[in-house]
Design a protein around this motif. Structure first.
Motif, short mmCIF file in Angstrom:
data_model
loop_
_atom_site.label_atom_id
_atom_site.label_comp_id
_atom_site.label_asym_id
_atom_site.label_seq_id
_atom_site.Cartn_x
_atom_site.Cartn_y
_atom_site.Cartn_z
N ASP A 1 0.84 -1.21 0.00
CA ASP A 1 0.00 0.00 0.00
C ASP A 1 0.87 1.26 0.00
O ASP A 1 0.58 2.23 -0.71
CB ASP A 1 -0.92 0.01 1.23
CG ASP A 1 -1.90 -1.16 1.22
OD1 ASP A 1 -2.14 -1.72 0.13
OD2 ASP A 1 -2.43 -1.50 2.29
N TYR A 2 1.95 1.22 0.79
CA TYR A 2 2.87 2.36 0.84
C TYR A 2 3.52 2.58 -0.54
O TYR A 2 3.64 3.72 -1.01
CB TYR A 2 3.93 2.11 1.91
CG TYR A 2 5.06 3.12 1.93
CD1 TYR A 2 4.82 4.46 2.17
CD2 TYR A 2 6.38 2.72 1.73
CE1 TYR A 2 5.86 5.38 2.20
CE2 TYR A 2 7.42 3.62 1.75
CZ TYR A 2 7.16 4.95 1.99
OH TYR A 2 8.19 5.86 2.01
N LYS A 3 3.91 1.50 -1.18
CA LYS A 3 4.50 1.62 -2.52
C LYS A 3 3.53 2.32 -3.48
O LYS A 3 3.93 3.23 -4.22
CB LYS A 3 4.86 0.24 -3.07
CG LYS A 3 5.42 0.28 -4.49
CD LYS A 3 5.82 -1.09 -4.99
CE LYS A 3 6.74 -0.98 -6.20
NZ LYS A 3 7.41 -2.25 -6.53
N MET A 4 2.28 1.87 -3.48
CA MET A 4 1.32 2.45 -4.42
C MET A 4 1.04 3.92 -4.10
O MET A 4 0.90 4.74 -5.02
CB MET A 4 0.03 1.63 -4.44
CG MET A 4 0.19 0.22 -5.01
SD MET A 4 1.06 0.14 -6.60
CE MET A 4 -0.05 1.06 -7.65
N ARG A 5 0.93 4.23 -2.81
CA ARG A 5 0.72 5.64 -2.45
C ARG A 5 1.91 6.48 -2.89
O ARG A 5 1.76 7.60 -3.40
CB ARG A 5 0.52 5.78 -0.92
CG ARG A 5 -0.81 5.29 -0.42
CD ARG A 5 -1.14 5.88 0.97
NE ARG A 5 -0.04 5.66 1.93
CZ ARG A 5 0.11 4.55 2.67
NH1 ARG A 5 -0.77 3.57 2.57
NH2 ARG A 5 1.11 4.43 3.50
N TRP A 6 3.11 5.95 -2.69
CA TRP A 6 4.33 6.67 -3.09
C TRP A 6 4.36 6.89 -4.60
O TRP A 6 4.69 7.98 -5.08
CB TRP A 6 5.57 5.88 -2.64
CG TRP A 6 6.79 6.69 -2.39
CD1 TRP A 6 7.21 7.19 -1.20
CD2 TRP A 6 7.77 7.10 -3.37
NE1 TRP A 6 8.40 7.88 -1.36
CE2 TRP A 6 8.75 7.84 -2.68
CE3 TRP A 6 7.90 6.91 -4.73
CZ2 TRP A 6 9.86 8.39 -3.32
CZ3 TRP A 6 9.00 7.47 -5.38
CH2 TRP A 6 9.97 8.21 -4.67
N PHE A 7 3.96 5.86 -5.32
CA PHE A 7 3.93 5.93 -6.78
C PHE A 7 2.94 7.02 -7.23
O PHE A 7 3.24 7.81 -8.15
CB PHE A 7 3.52 4.58 -7.36
CG PHE A 7 4.28 4.18 -8.59
CD1 PHE A 7 4.63 5.12 -9.56
CD2 PHE A 7 4.66 2.86 -8.80
CE1 PHE A 7 5.33 4.76 -10.70
CE2 PHE A 7 5.37 2.50 -9.93
CZ PHE A 7 5.71 3.44 -10.88
N GLU A 8 1.77 7.06 -6.61
CA GLU A 8 0.78 8.08 -6.99
C GLU A 8 1.29 9.48 -6.69
O GLU A 8 1.06 10.42 -7.47
CB GLU A 8 -0.55 7.83 -6.26
CG GLU A 8 -1.25 6.52 -6.65
CD GLU A 8 -1.54 6.39 -8.15
OE1 GLU A 8 -1.74 7.43 -8.82
OE2 GLU A 8 -1.56 5.25 -8.65
N ARG A 9 2.00 9.63 -5.57
CA ARG A 9 2.60 10.94 -5.26
C ARG A 9 3.65 11.31 -6.31
O ARG A 9 3.77 12.48 -6.71
CB ARG A 9 3.24 10.91 -3.86
CG ARG A 9 2.23 10.89 -2.73
CD ARG A 9 2.85 10.42 -1.43
NE ARG A 9 3.99 11.24 -1.04
CZ ARG A 9 4.95 10.83 -0.21
NH1 ARG A 9 4.93 9.61 0.30
NH2 ARG A 9 5.94 11.64 0.10
#
Length: 259
Positions: free
Chosen positions: A119-127
DNA sequence: ATGCCTAATGCAATTAGA
Protein backbone atom coordinates in the motif's frame (compact mmCIF):
# COMPACT_ATOMS: atom_id res chain seq x y z
CA UNK A 1 27.02 14.95 -20.83
CA UNK A 2 26.49 11.59 -19.17
CA UNK A 3 24.01 11.14 -16.32
CA UNK A 4 24.04 7.84 -14.42
CA UNK A 5 21.97 6.15 -11.74
CA UNK A 6 23.39 3.53 -9.40
CA UNK A 7 21.81 1.66 -6.50
CA UNK A 8 25.00 1.14 -4.50
CA UNK A 9 23.45 -1.02 -1.76
CA UNK A 10 25.36 0.65 1.06
CA UNK A 11 27.49 3.70 0.21
CA UNK A 12 30.07 2.95 2.90
CA UNK A 13 30.18 -0.81 2.48
CA UNK A 14 30.58 -0.36 -1.29
CA UNK A 15 32.75 2.76 -1.20
CA UNK A 16 35.77 1.12 -2.91
CA UNK A 17 33.50 -0.10 -5.71
CA UNK A 18 31.83 3.30 -6.06
CA UNK A 19 35.14 5.19 -6.16
CA UNK A 20 36.64 2.78 -8.68
CA UNK A 21 33.56 3.10 -10.90
CA UNK A 22 33.58 6.93 -10.67
CA UNK A 23 37.26 6.98 -11.65
CA UNK A 24 36.81 4.60 -14.57
CA UNK A 25 33.44 5.71 -15.94
CA UNK A 26 33.70 9.42 -15.05
CA UNK A 27 29.99 10.22 -15.36
CA UNK A 28 29.21 13.92 -15.10
CA UNK A 29 26.17 13.50 -12.85
CA UNK A 30 25.31 10.48 -10.69
CA UNK A 31 22.13 9.59 -8.83
CA UNK A 32 22.74 7.15 -5.97
CA UNK A 33 20.23 5.05 -4.06
CA UNK A 34 20.28 2.81 -1.00
CA UNK A 35 22.98 4.75 0.81
CA UNK A 36 22.08 2.85 4.00
CA UNK A 37 23.83 5.59 5.96
CA UNK A 38 22.63 8.32 8.30
CA UNK A 39 23.04 11.90 7.08
CA UNK A 40 26.27 12.43 9.01
CA UNK A 41 27.93 9.26 7.75
CA UNK A 42 27.82 9.98 4.02
CA UNK A 43 31.42 9.70 2.71
CA UNK A 44 31.48 13.33 1.67
CA UNK A 45 35.26 13.78 1.68
CA UNK A 46 36.04 10.65 -0.34
CA UNK A 47 33.49 11.70 -2.94
CA UNK A 48 34.82 15.24 -3.07
CA UNK A 49 38.36 13.88 -3.45
CA UNK A 50 37.03 11.89 -6.41
CA UNK A 51 36.03 15.20 -8.00
CA UNK A 52 32.32 15.34 -7.19
CA UNK A 53 30.14 17.81 -5.35
CA UNK A 54 27.17 16.12 -3.72
CA UNK A 55 23.87 16.52 -1.95
CA UNK A 56 22.28 13.64 -0.12
CA UNK A 57 19.36 12.64 2.05
CA UNK A 58 20.48 9.94 4.45
CA UNK A 59 18.68 7.69 6.89
CA UNK A 60 19.84 5.23 9.52
CA UNK A 61 20.22 1.67 8.17
CA UNK A 62 17.97 1.94 5.12
CA UNK A 63 17.12 3.94 2.02
CA UNK A 64 19.01 7.16 1.34
CA UNK A 65 19.54 8.97 -1.98
CA UNK A 66 22.17 11.35 -3.36
CA UNK A 67 23.10 13.43 -6.40
CA UNK A 68 26.77 13.78 -7.37
CA UNK A 69 28.15 16.18 -9.96
CA UNK A 70 31.51 17.12 -11.42
CA UNK A 71 29.94 19.82 -13.62
CA UNK A 72 28.97 22.27 -10.90
CA UNK A 73 27.55 21.77 -7.43
CA UNK A 74 23.96 20.47 -7.38
CA UNK A 75 21.53 23.15 -6.21
CA UNK A 76 18.90 21.33 -4.19
CA UNK A 77 15.35 21.99 -5.34
CA UNK A 78 13.54 19.37 -3.25
CA UNK A 79 14.21 16.89 -0.45
CA UNK A 80 11.52 14.27 -0.01
CA UNK A 81 8.57 13.64 -2.31
CA UNK A 82 5.65 16.01 -1.63
CA UNK A 83 2.20 14.76 -0.72
CA UNK A 84 2.65 13.04 2.64
CA UNK A 85 4.20 14.89 5.59
CA UNK A 86 4.19 11.63 7.60
CA UNK A 87 6.49 9.82 5.14
CA UNK A 88 9.85 9.64 6.93
CA UNK A 89 11.74 7.51 4.40
CA UNK A 90 14.64 9.14 2.54
CA UNK A 91 13.71 8.21 -1.00
CA UNK A 92 13.75 11.38 -3.09
CA UNK A 93 16.11 14.25 -3.68
CA UNK A 94 16.10 16.72 -6.55
CA UNK A 95 18.51 19.40 -7.76
CA UNK A 96 19.32 21.79 -10.55
CA UNK A 97 22.62 20.69 -12.13
CA UNK A 98 24.22 22.06 -15.27
CA UNK A 99 20.95 23.29 -16.73
CA UNK A 100 18.88 20.21 -15.92
CA UNK A 101 16.57 19.33 -13.03
CA UNK A 102 17.79 15.95 -11.81
CA UNK A 103 15.79 13.72 -9.44
CA UNK A 104 17.26 10.68 -7.68
CA UNK A 105 14.60 8.32 -6.35
CA UNK A 106 14.30 5.01 -4.60
CA UNK A 107 10.76 3.76 -5.01
CA UNK A 108 9.60 1.39 -2.23
CA UNK A 109 10.02 -2.33 -2.91
CA UNK A 110 6.48 -3.08 -1.75
CA UNK A 111 6.74 -6.76 -0.90
CA UNK A 112 4.94 -8.63 0.40
CA UNK A 113 1.84 -8.04 -1.68
CA UNK A 114 -0.80 -7.58 -0.49
CA UNK A 115 0.08 -5.74 2.70
CA UNK A 116 0.93 -2.38 4.22
CA UNK A 117 4.29 -2.19 2.44
CA UNK A 118 2.58 -2.65 -0.89
CA UNK A 119 0.00 0.00 0.00
CA UNK A 120 2.87 2.36 0.84
CA UNK A 121 4.50 1.62 -2.52
CA UNK A 122 1.32 2.45 -4.42
CA UNK A 123 0.72 5.64 -2.45
CA UNK A 124 4.33 6.67 -3.09
CA UNK A 125 3.93 5.93 -6.78
CA UNK A 126 0.78 8.08 -6.99
CA UNK A 127 2.60 10.94 -5.26
CA UNK A 128 5.41 10.56 -7.79
CA UNK A 129 2.93 10.72 -10.66
CA UNK A 130 1.49 13.96 -9.28
CA UNK A 131 4.90 15.52 -8.76
CA UNK A 132 6.23 14.37 -12.13
CA UNK A 133 3.29 16.07 -13.84
CA UNK A 134 4.19 19.29 -12.03
CA UNK A 135 7.79 18.98 -13.19
CA UNK A 136 6.66 18.50 -16.79
CA UNK A 137 4.34 21.49 -16.52
CA UNK A 138 7.28 23.75 -15.72
CA UNK A 139 8.66 23.06 -19.20
CA UNK A 140 12.14 22.70 -17.75
CA UNK A 141 14.53 19.94 -18.84
CA UNK A 142 14.11 17.15 -16.27
CA UNK A 143 15.75 13.77 -15.69
CA UNK A 144 14.17 11.39 -13.17
CA UNK A 145 16.55 8.54 -12.41
CA UNK A 146 16.68 5.78 -9.88
CA UNK A 147 15.59 2.40 -8.63
CA UNK A 148 11.88 2.28 -9.46
CA UNK A 149 11.44 -1.31 -8.25
CA UNK A 150 9.27 -1.99 -11.31
CA UNK A 151 9.86 -4.22 -14.31
CA UNK A 152 7.82 -2.24 -16.84
CA UNK A 153 7.06 -5.10 -19.26
CA UNK A 154 7.43 -8.86 -19.66
CA UNK A 155 10.64 -8.21 -21.59
CA UNK A 156 12.25 -6.88 -18.42
CA UNK A 157 12.34 -10.14 -16.44
CA UNK A 158 13.47 -13.66 -17.32
CA UNK A 159 10.33 -15.54 -16.24
CA UNK A 160 7.47 -13.04 -16.09
CA UNK A 161 4.88 -15.67 -15.20
CA UNK A 162 6.58 -16.18 -11.84
CA UNK A 163 6.39 -12.52 -10.91
CA UNK A 164 2.74 -11.73 -11.50
CA UNK A 165 1.91 -11.50 -7.79
CA UNK A 166 5.16 -9.79 -6.86
CA UNK A 167 5.20 -6.13 -5.86
CA UNK A 168 7.80 -5.43 -8.59
CA UNK A 169 5.66 -6.70 -11.43
CA UNK A 170 2.01 -6.80 -10.32
CA UNK A 171 -0.43 -5.35 -12.88
CA UNK A 172 -1.25 -2.24 -10.86
CA UNK A 173 2.46 -1.42 -10.47
CA UNK A 174 3.16 -1.76 -14.18
CA UNK A 175 0.06 0.30 -14.82
CA UNK A 176 1.36 3.07 -12.56
CA UNK A 177 4.67 3.09 -14.45
CA UNK A 178 2.82 3.20 -17.78
CA UNK A 179 0.66 6.09 -16.56
CA UNK A 180 3.79 7.95 -15.51
CA UNK A 181 5.36 7.47 -18.95
CA UNK A 182 2.17 8.57 -20.71
CA UNK A 183 2.57 12.00 -19.16
CA UNK A 184 5.34 12.46 -21.71
CA UNK A 185 8.44 10.84 -20.21
CA UNK A 186 10.91 8.84 -22.28
CA UNK A 187 12.34 5.61 -20.84
CA UNK A 188 15.86 6.21 -22.16
CA UNK A 189 17.21 2.68 -21.98
CA UNK A 190 14.18 1.09 -23.67
CA UNK A 191 14.13 3.80 -26.34
CA UNK A 192 17.73 3.11 -27.34
CA UNK A 193 17.25 -0.69 -27.10
CA UNK A 194 13.64 -1.38 -28.13
CA UNK A 195 13.94 -5.16 -28.43
CA UNK A 196 16.91 -6.21 -26.33
CA UNK A 197 16.84 -8.13 -23.10
CA UNK A 198 18.30 -5.65 -20.63
CA UNK A 199 18.74 -6.12 -16.91
CA UNK A 200 20.04 -3.75 -14.24
CA UNK A 201 19.82 -6.02 -11.19
CA UNK A 202 20.89 -9.59 -10.54
CA UNK A 203 20.42 -11.29 -7.18
CA UNK A 204 23.62 -12.34 -5.43
CA UNK A 205 23.08 -16.05 -5.21
CA UNK A 206 23.23 -19.01 -7.52
CA UNK A 207 25.34 -17.20 -10.09
CA UNK A 208 22.42 -15.08 -11.24
CA UNK A 209 24.70 -12.50 -12.86
CA UNK A 210 26.75 -15.14 -14.67
CA UNK A 211 23.53 -16.73 -15.94
CA UNK A 212 22.10 -13.26 -16.76
CA UNK A 213 18.99 -14.01 -14.75
CA UNK A 214 18.07 -10.47 -13.79
CA UNK A 215 15.53 -7.68 -13.67
CA UNK A 216 15.31 -4.27 -15.33
CA UNK A 217 14.20 -2.05 -12.46
CA UNK A 218 16.57 0.95 -12.61
CA UNK A 219 15.31 3.56 -15.02
CA UNK A 220 16.16 6.99 -16.40
CA UNK A 221 13.18 9.05 -17.54
CA UNK A 222 13.64 12.12 -19.74
CA UNK A 223 11.33 15.08 -20.20
CA UNK A 224 10.66 15.96 -23.88
CA UNK A 225 13.38 18.59 -24.29
CA UNK A 226 15.96 16.21 -22.78
CA UNK A 227 14.70 13.28 -24.85
CA UNK A 228 15.46 15.37 -27.95
CA UNK A 229 19.10 15.39 -26.84
CA UNK A 230 19.33 11.64 -26.16
CA UNK A 231 22.40 10.17 -27.81
CA UNK A 232 22.88 6.84 -26.03
CA UNK A 233 21.80 4.84 -22.98
CA UNK A 234 23.49 1.76 -21.54
CA UNK A 235 23.82 -0.51 -18.56
CA UNK A 236 27.40 -0.58 -17.28
CA UNK A 237 27.72 -4.24 -16.32
CA UNK A 238 31.42 -3.99 -15.47
CA UNK A 239 31.18 -3.05 -11.79
CA UNK A 240 28.56 -5.77 -11.22
CA UNK A 241 31.38 -8.27 -11.78
CA UNK A 242 33.69 -6.74 -9.18
CA UNK A 243 34.31 -8.12 -5.70
CA UNK A 244 32.09 -6.90 -2.84
CA UNK A 245 29.81 -5.14 -5.31
CA UNK A 246 26.20 -3.99 -5.38
CA UNK A 247 23.51 -6.29 -6.73
CA UNK A 248 22.58 -3.46 -9.15
CA UNK A 249 24.56 -2.16 -12.12
CA UNK A 250 24.79 1.53 -13.07
CA UNK A 251 22.63 2.82 -15.90
CA UNK A 252 23.63 5.92 -17.86
CA UNK A 253 22.41 8.23 -20.58
CA UNK A 254 24.50 10.37 -22.88
CA UNK A 255 22.99 13.72 -23.92
CA UNK A 256 24.00 16.00 -26.77
CA UNK A 257 25.01 19.50 -25.77
CA UNK A 258 22.16 21.97 -25.89
CA UNK A 259 21.99 23.52 -29.35
C1' DA B 1 10.99 -21.01 -6.73
C1' DT B 2 10.93 -20.22 -1.21
C1' DG B 3 16.43 -14.58 0.03
C1' DC B 4 20.39 -20.01 -1.80
C1' DC B 5 23.48 -13.62 -0.33
C1' DT B 6 24.52 -9.11 1.81
C1' DA B 7 24.47 -4.67 4.73
C1' DA B 8 23.29 -2.46 8.90
C1' DT B 9 22.70 -2.70 13.61
C1' DG B 10 25.33 -3.89 17.33
C1' DC B 11 27.68 -7.89 18.97
C1' DA B 12 23.21 -12.49 18.13
C1' DA B 13 19.90 -12.47 15.53
C1' DT B 14 16.76 -9.61 13.17
C1' DT B 15 15.16 -6.64 9.38
C1' DA B 16 15.15 -5.49 4.74
C1' DG B 17 16.13 -6.01 0.18
C1' DA B 18 13.85 -7.92 -4.91
Amino acid sequence: MRIATYNVNGVNGRLPVLLRWLAEAQPHIVCLQELKAPQERFPENAIRDAGYDAIWHGQKAWNGVAILSRVGAPVETRRGLPGDPDDVHSRYVEAAVNGVIVASLYLPNGNPRPGPKFDYKMRWFERLIVHAAELLATGMPVVIAGDFNVMPTERDVRRPERWLDDALFAPEVRDAYARLLRQGWTDALRTIHPDETIYTFWKYFRGAFERNDGLRIDHILLSPSVADRLKDAQVDRTPRGWDKTSDHAPVWVSLRDKS
